[in-house]
Design an enzyme around this catalytic site. Structure first.
Site, PDB file in Angstrom:
ATOM      1  CB  SER A   1      44.951  47.652  40.793  1.00 47.69           C
ATOM      2  OG  SER A   1      44.781  48.340  42.015  1.00 47.69           O
TER       3      SER A   1
ATOM      4  CE1 TYR B   1      43.927  42.935  44.012  1.00 48.76           C
ATOM      5  CE2 TYR B   1      44.772  45.156  44.331  1.00 48.76           C
ATOM      6  CZ  TYR B   1      43.860  44.291  43.753  1.00 48.76           C
ATOM      7  OH  TYR B   1      42.907  44.783  42.898  1.00 48.76           O
TER       8      TYR B   1
END
Length: 254
Positions: free
Chosen positions: A145, A158
């Site tokens: 990410s 996350y």
């Protein structure tokens, strides 16, 4: 174009029932691969299976909750017994919980790490054992990410999990290189998926994303497919331990 062909390959894709996983699975079928599909959403998974079969490729469906990480070794053995060999592993399944760090529940922290880090690692272990036992090469692809490189408020678990994926990619790439197992990751920018729907519907966040992205749009799942095919195909045989960011120019901008 043989360097970009996945003909005669079998790819296992997690999170394959929707979003990025579905797009990658369908893209692999178009590139010639047969698919093993894993997701919790059984009905949606069978729909993807149908689409793959319509492309003339085989598809094998294994509805599974990967949060039950202790069951993954038996699952992988079941898969191998049915399809005989797996050449490509793409770890897409993941989750997110948005809440201020000071109030972030430990239960959500553990859940996110279990699905985003532990499950992909255990699957990778089983895949590597499979490749080593058969003395065959393999390709592992993780979904990292932008948050593997940067921070943002309200998603501490996350962010930490995606930082772990970046480091896991490098660690396994080094350790498994002697076995001709390539380990790489794709780092999406802000993509339009079910997970990001609340962000897209938030006018302030949506405007912020568009302003920060030089290509001035959200990524679509199909925008990831070319990179996913490249990292699975012979064209990337000398690439390992890398994260390729597909982010519309986000990280390049000041």
């Amino acid at each position: 174009m043989e360097r970009f062909s996945l003909e005669n390959k079998i790819a296992l894709v997690t999170g394959a029932s929707r979003g990025l996983g579905r797009a990658i699975a369908l893209g692999y079928a178009q590139a010639g691969a047969d698919l093993v599909l894993i997701s919790r959403g059984e009905n949606a998974l069978h729909q993807v299976e149908k689409e793959i079969r319509e492309l003339g490729r085989r598809a094998f469906v294994f509805p599974t909750d990967l949060l039950a990480t202790e069951k993954i070794p038996a699952l992988f053995q079941q898969i191998v017994e049915q399809v005989k060999s797996v050449d490509i592993l793409v770890n897409v399944a993941g989750t997110v919980h948005r809440q201020a760090a000071v109030d972030f529940p430990l239960s959500e922290w553990k859940k996110i790490f279990e699905l985003n880090v532990t499950a992909p690692f255990v699957l990778s272990q089983e895949f590597a054992k499979h490749c080593i036992a058969k003395n065959k090469s393999g390709k592992i692809i993780y979904i990292a990410s932008l948050l593997s490189e940067r921070g943002r408020e309200s998603i501490p678990a996350y962010t930490a999990s995606k930082g772990a994926i970046r480091q896991l990619t490098q660690a396994l790439a080094v350790e498994w290189a002697p076995h001709k197992i390539n380990v790489n990751a794709i780092g999406p920018g802000y993509f339009e998926t079910e997970l990001t729907k609340p962000l897209i519907e938030d006018e302030k966040v949506n405007r912020w994303v568009l302003e920060k992205t030089p290509l001035h749009r959200w990524g679509q799942p199909d925008d990831l497919v070319g990179t996913a095919i490249f990292l699975a195909a012979p064209a990337s045989d000398f690439i390992t331990g890398q994260v390729i960011y597909v982010d519309g120019g986000w990280l390049a901008a000041i």
